[in-house]
Design a protein around this motif. Structure first.
Motif, PDB file in Angstrom:
ATOM      1  N   UNK A 451       0.815  -1.221   0.000  1.00  0.00           N
ATOM      2  CA  UNK A 451       0.000   0.000   0.000  1.00  0.00           C
ATOM      3  C   UNK A 451       0.846   1.267   0.000  1.00  0.00           C
ATOM      4  N   UNK A 452       2.155   1.138  -0.138  1.00  0.00           N
ATOM      5  CA  UNK A 452       3.006   2.325  -0.059  1.00  0.00           C
ATOM      6  C   UNK A 452       4.131   2.212  -1.083  1.00  0.00           C
ATOM      7  N   UNK A 453       4.287   3.235  -1.919  1.00  0.00           N
ATOM      8  CA  UNK A 453       5.361   3.294  -2.897  1.00  0.00           C
ATOM      9  C   UNK A 453       6.441   4.243  -2.416  1.00  0.00           C
ATOM     10  N   UNK A 454       7.698   3.844  -2.612  1.00  0.00           N
ATOM     11  CA  UNK A 454       8.835   4.701  -2.261  1.00  0.00           C
ATOM     12  C   UNK A 454       9.623   4.961  -3.545  1.00  0.00           C
ATOM     13  N   UNK A 493       0.724   6.986   1.331  1.00  0.00           N
ATOM     14  CA  UNK A 493       0.664   5.975   0.282  1.00  0.00           C
ATOM     15  C   UNK A 493       1.770   6.163  -0.748  1.00  0.00           C
ATOM     16  N   UNK A 494       2.419   7.296  -0.711  1.00  0.00           N
ATOM     17  CA  UNK A 494       3.484   7.575  -1.671  1.00  0.00           C
ATOM     18  C   UNK A 494       4.540   8.470  -1.030  1.00  0.00           C
ATOM     19  N   UNK A 495       5.809   8.070  -1.180  1.00  0.00           N
ATOM     20  CA  UNK A 495       6.935   8.826  -0.628  1.00  0.00           C
ATOM     21  C   UNK A 495       7.943   9.055  -1.751  1.00  0.00           C
ATOM     22  N   UNK A 513       2.456  12.029   0.979  1.00  0.00           N
ATOM     23  CA  UNK A 513       1.066  12.478   0.899  1.00  0.00           C
ATOM     24  C   UNK A 513       0.255  11.993   2.082  1.00  0.00           C
ATOM     25  N   UNK A 514       0.912  11.922   3.263  1.00  0.00           N
ATOM     26  CA  UNK A 514       0.233  11.459   4.469  1.00  0.00           C
ATOM     27  C   UNK A 514      -0.538  12.552   5.173  1.00  0.00           C
ATOM     28  N   UNK A 515      -0.756  12.355   6.478  1.00  0.00           N
ATOM     29  CA  UNK A 515      -1.570  13.291   7.273  1.00  0.00           C
ATOM     30  C   UNK A 515      -0.754  14.428   7.836  1.00  0.00           C
TER      31      UNK A 515
END
Length: 559
Positions: A451-454, A493-495, A513-515
């Motif tokens: 669920x997370x792209x780096x 979800x994306x870094x 794009x987190x909180x």
């Protein structure tokens, strides 16, 4: 009529206490300090700080916070006699309250009651009745509801609609039998209004009973009202009794430091006192009246000055709003550019990933070949040095007439040292350090998930060629801390992490794009260590936090 002040003050105290209990959770420091001054009786300072707190709430789009400030400001204005100003402020508060929100109901009822009180004090009793009905509609607290109904009945009483007032008082009386203070208040008001409706009615027993309850409860404001009722009732029939109660009311009003009630008590005294004492009380009346008028005029002027500052601040706020709109437009454009950049970056990463896999396979194959070459080289050296040496010693022992024990030991020791040298050389040849850019890639990619792209950009091997080991070590620690913080708290979800060298500076750009960083996490030990590491290198790290939208971090390190 002349006895309303007591009821209004009781209501004010009740409203203020409820407000204080509700507001303890706020993070607006101006708001908290305003209550400190309010508790200390410094209404001018509290009014100013409520205005500052209101501006703070406006900047944070907290409508309920703005309304709370305005309600408190309106109550203060009414207490100081600025009834028109209080009406204006209460009406402004209504703009920020949601008529359908459960959380706003207590403030709606308090605000409508204050608006009704100010309107009543301006003798617009019909309009005050409308506002009191609104206060009752939004009230969910039985104690406050009874106070609002009591005030509503008094407005009917002032309009000489005694029947409506009596119906309301009788309805309240049934609900407050277990509350001695409220029971005494309503009982006294009900008896007094019945007497006003019918001059032959004898209210003395109820009035005396209410007074005894209030004396037992040590309710000074209640005693003030009961004594006023009794003084009025006995004015025509028993002037001596009226004089007795009026004097007692004057003493209670002095104890309460209520100028309005002292004046009303003096008015009663002048009607029934001996002519030789009239001059004394008339002078007292004039002194107290002048003092009250001066205090109210000073308060109105002060509120007017604050309102002037408010208008000035509004103009500044309009300018700031325009700048904010422009800033939002820039942010929209920036996000569009960022989105396009990310799309292009994804395309580049796709091709880069394929190139990286092929390069990795090539490096692994080269490493395997180097291992094989090392093994062959090692085998040759062992053969040449160790095996041949041992063979020579064996030959000497086998063919020599005498065995030179010391000589043999020296030769064996020499071969031992030669074998250690071979081992050391092999270690140096076979142990190769993983390139730094691969270390970083491995570190950052370890935080990727389904669920997370780096995404990584600018992490070429050439970027790190002329950078010191200390900077590399600190950068690795900093990135690890940021990624750990992201995984724990950001829900991203994306870094994206990008490296760039320009003008003898290493720039590292981080975005997710987190909180964003929560307030209680922003001063944590981990992020504090991150800032310290960068500053120890003479660099600077900047956090741009957009709660609910993401986090941008820019790091600049001089090389």
């Amino acid at each position: 009529m002349k006895y309303l002040h007591l009821l209004f003050v009781v209501l004010i105290i009740s409203c203020h206490k409820k407000e204080i209990n509700k507001i303890g959770e706020t993070q607006n420091l101006y708001y908290e300090r305003a209550y400190d001054f309010l508790d200390a009786g410094k209404s001018d300072s509290s009014f100013y700080l409520f205005e500052k707190a209101k501006q703070n709430f406006l900047e944070n789009n907290d409508s309920l916070g703005v309304a709370k400030c305005l309600v408190n400001m309106a109550i203060t204005q009414r207490e100081k006699g600025d009834y028109y100003g209080s009406q204006e402020t209460s009406l402004e508060a209504l703009k920020y309250l949601n008529l359908k929100a459960e959380s706003d109901r207590v403030y709606l009822s308090t605000n409508y009651n204050n608006l009704a009180n100010a309107t009543h004090n301006l003798s617009d009793f019909s309009k005050a009745i409308d506002f009191y009905n609104q206060a009752i509609f939004f009230s969910d607290d039985s104690l406050n509801s009874n106070i609002y109904r009591n005030n509503l009945a008094i407005s009917y009483w002032q309009m000489q609609d005694y029947n409506s007032a009596i119906i309301i008082f009788e309805g309240i009386l049934k609900n407050v039998e277990n509350d001695r203070k409220q029971y005494a208040r309503v009982l006294s008001n009900l008896a007094y209004v019945k007497w006003k409706r019918d001059i032959n009615y004898k209210p003395a027993p109820e009035l005396e009973r209410a007074l005894k309850i209030r004396e037992k409860e040590k309710d000074l404001w209640g005693q003030n009202a009961s004594l006023a009722h009794l003084a009025d009732y006995y004015e025509q029939t028993k002037p001596d009794s009226s004089l007795y109660y009026a004097r007692k009311q004057f003493l209670v009003a002095k104890t309460l430091n209520s100028g309005d009630d002292q004046i009303k008590a003096i008015e009663r005294l002048i009607k029934v006192i001996s002519p030789d004492s009239v001059t004394f009380y008339f002078n007292r009346y004039k002194i107290i009246s002048d003092s009250i008028q001066q205090a109210r005029a000073a308060a109105k002027n002060q509120f007017a000055l604050i309102r002037y500052e408010v208008e000035k601040n509004k103009a500044d706020n309009l300018r700031l709003e325009k700048e904010n709109v422009e800033k939002q437009n820039r942010l929209v454009r920036q996000r569009a550019i960022t989105g396009a950049s990310i799309f292009l970056l994804l395309l580049a990463v796709g091709g880069g990933t394929l190139w990286y896999k092929r390069r990795k396979q090539r490096l692994e194959l080269e490493a395997q070949n180097r291992v094989k070459e090392t093994q062959l080289h090692l085998s040759k050296r062992i053969h040449d040095v160790v095996a041949n040496g041992i063979y020579r010693v064996m030959s000497e022992i086998e063919h020599g007439d005498e065995v030179d024990r010391d000589g043999v030991l020296d030769k064996l020791e020499n071969m031992y040292h030669q074998s250690r040298d071979i081992s050391h050389d092999v270690e140096q040849e076979t142990i190769t350090e993983i390139p730094y850019n691969e270390q970083l890639a491995s570190l950052l990619k370890s935080f990727a998930a389904d669920h997370r792209k780096v995404l990584i950009a600018g992490n070429d091997a050439e970027q790190w060629d002329d950078i010191s080991k200390r900077i590399k070590d600190e950068v690795k620690h900093v990135l690890q801390e940021l990624m750990v913080n992201m995984k724990k708290h950001s829900q991203a979800e994306q870094v994206v992490v990008r490296f760039e060298k320009s003008e003898q500076k290493l720039n590292i750009f981080y975005k997710d794009n987190g909180v964003g960083i929560q307030q209680e996490k922003s001063n944590g030990k981990g992020l504090g260590n991150t800032v310290s590491r960068i500053e120890s290198l003479g660099g600077k790290i900047t956090f741009v936090n957009e709660p609910g939208k993401g986090l941008n971090i820019t790091t600049v390190i001089p090389l």
